[in-house]
Motif scaffolding. Sequence first.
Motif, short mmCIF file in Angstrom:
data_model
loop_
_atom_site.label_atom_id
_atom_site.label_comp_id
_atom_site.label_asym_id
_atom_site.label_seq_id
_atom_site.Cartn_x
_atom_site.Cartn_y
_atom_site.Cartn_z
N ASN A 1 12.74 9.67 -12.27
CA ASN A 1 13.51 10.27 -11.18
C ASN A 1 12.84 10.10 -9.81
OD1 ASN A 1 11.44 12.06 -11.93
ND2 ASN A 1 12.52 13.81 -11.10
N ARG A 2 11.58 9.58 -9.79
CA ARG A 2 10.91 9.36 -8.51
C ARG A 2 10.56 7.90 -8.25
NH1 ARG A 2 7.88 14.33 -9.74
NH2 ARG A 2 6.13 13.04 -10.42
N VAL A 3 10.77 7.04 -9.23
CA VAL A 3 10.28 5.67 -9.10
C VAL A 3 10.95 4.92 -7.95
CG1 VAL A 3 11.91 4.69 -10.79
CG2 VAL A 3 9.69 3.57 -10.39
N GLN A 4 12.23 5.17 -7.70
CA GLN A 4 12.92 4.47 -6.61
C GLN A 4 12.35 4.87 -5.25
OE1 GLN A 4 16.68 5.93 -8.01
NE2 GLN A 4 17.33 3.92 -8.76
N ASP A 5 12.14 6.16 -5.05
CA ASP A 5 11.57 6.64 -3.79
C ASP A 5 10.15 6.11 -3.60
OD1 ASP A 5 11.66 8.58 -1.43
OD2 ASP A 5 9.89 9.28 -2.49
N THR A 6 9.38 6.08 -4.67
CA THR A 6 8.01 5.58 -4.57
C THR A 6 7.97 4.10 -4.22
OG1 THR A 6 7.13 7.24 -6.11
CG2 THR A 6 5.87 5.20 -5.88
N LEU A 7 8.87 3.31 -4.79
CA LEU A 7 8.91 1.89 -4.46
C LEU A 7 9.25 1.68 -2.99
CD1 LEU A 7 10.71 0.50 -7.63
CD2 LEU A 7 8.38 -0.02 -6.90
N THR A 8 10.16 2.49 -2.46
CA THR A 8 10.51 2.40 -1.04
C THR A 8 9.30 2.70 -0.17
OG1 THR A 8 12.82 2.99 -1.47
CG2 THR A 8 12.01 3.30 0.77
N LYS A 9 8.58 3.77 -0.50
CA LYS A 9 7.40 4.14 0.28
C LYS A 9 6.29 3.10 0.14
CE LYS A 9 7.89 9.18 0.52
NZ LYS A 9 9.32 9.24 0.21
N LEU A 10 6.13 2.53 -1.05
CA LEU A 10 5.12 1.50 -1.23
C LEU A 10 5.39 0.30 -0.34
CD1 LEU A 10 4.66 1.62 -5.11
CD2 LEU A 10 2.82 1.85 -3.44
N ALA A 11 6.66 -0.10 -0.26
CA ALA A 11 7.03 -1.24 0.58
C ALA A 11 6.78 -0.93 2.05
CB ALA A 11 8.48 -1.62 0.35
N GLU A 12 7.10 0.29 2.48
CA GLU A 12 6.90 0.68 3.87
C GLU A 12 5.42 0.70 4.24
OE1 GLU A 12 8.72 4.45 4.10
OE2 GLU A 12 10.78 3.69 4.13
N ILE A 13 4.58 1.17 3.32
CA ILE A 13 3.17 1.39 3.62
C ILE A 13 2.30 0.17 3.32
CG2 ILE A 13 1.14 2.74 2.90
CD1 ILE A 13 3.09 5.11 2.50
N MET A 14 2.61 -0.55 2.25
CA MET A 14 1.74 -1.64 1.82
C MET A 14 2.32 -3.03 2.08
SD MET A 14 0.00 -0.10 -1.62
CE MET A 14 -0.49 1.63 -1.71
N GLY A 15 3.52 -3.09 2.64
CA GLY A 15 4.07 -4.38 3.06
C GLY A 15 4.44 -5.29 1.90
N THR A 16 4.10 -6.58 2.03
CA THR A 16 4.61 -7.60 1.11
C THR A 16 3.67 -7.89 -0.06
OG1 THR A 16 3.67 -9.33 2.51
CG2 THR A 16 5.97 -8.70 2.91
N ARG A 17 2.87 -6.93 -0.44
CA ARG A 17 2.00 -7.16 -1.60
C ARG A 17 2.83 -7.46 -2.85
NH1 ARG A 17 -2.86 -2.70 -1.75
NH2 ARG A 17 -3.00 -2.29 0.48
N GLU A 18 2.27 -8.26 -3.74
CA GLU A 18 2.89 -8.49 -5.03
C GLU A 18 2.70 -7.26 -5.91
OE1 GLU A 18 1.23 -11.97 -6.71
OE2 GLU A 18 2.28 -13.34 -5.37
#
Length: 316
Positions: A196-213
Amino acid sequence: MRAKPAPINTPEDPDAAPRGFSIDAHRLAAPKAAAGLHLVATPIGNLGDITLRALQTLAGVDVIACEDTRITRRLTERYAIAAQLKQYHEHNAEAARPRILEALAAGGSVALVSDAGTPLISDPGFKLVREVCAAGHAVYALPGPSSVLAALSVAALPTDRFFFEGFLPAKSAARRARLAELARIDATLVMFESGNRVQDTLTKLAEIMGTREAAICRELTKLHEEVSRATLPELAREADALETRGEFVLVIAPPAADAEVLTSDALDDLLREQLAAHSVKDAVAHAVALSGRPRREVYARALELAKDLRGGDGED
């Protein structure tokens, strides 16, 4: 009057059936386990991943301490292990630990298992092991399945150095702040996340960590196992279509040597959060420590945001 809890171990019954376990209808004998605490890794999904030593130990101990007896019973029934199961989890640990210590003091043998994987990884076993060691009793490690190592092995990301985070904070603001701290770590990151939180976490990861694999590992070793590999922005864009049922492990590549640790948008979010509660000076100090960006750049951006938030020249 409250009933006195039953002792966690029971004396050997001379008329009881010999200890043992079954594999594919073949019955194998198991010797009585050595006195002490046995930390037994159990399958993270596929029950066939259990080791022979683990089966022998589970059949040979006086009692198995487990998080959920219903889950552990599936394993013991699969291999025809006649074991006494007792609950040991975060809600009853304070009361259960003394009984386990009493059993060990009397020469008993106890196996500690989690619902899945290796004990002590995101479960309450640490305090038990510490107290057992302090009391002078033996502790044995029986290695085996681990979702952390399984995810690392299939993520196709660097494995020479990794940092295991476990579960992120549940609240959105705290989760964002923690991800900003993790962004500075020069290692592959491994974390657990709920559906129930994985989608929000992926969004935040992209915002904070950029284009990492990164890799999303879902239901590892189970029937519906899925591993998705892409950059964080790509995974975040596809998050709405993600099947959210099951267990998730997220693996994120370390930052590139010349990469900015935080994106501009992530830096702004961090500064706004800090400026809402602290002075410009303190907000800048915190943001510099987390972002990896030059102080002059962070300070200039903080002044601009402070003007919008507070009016005036932004100084305080």
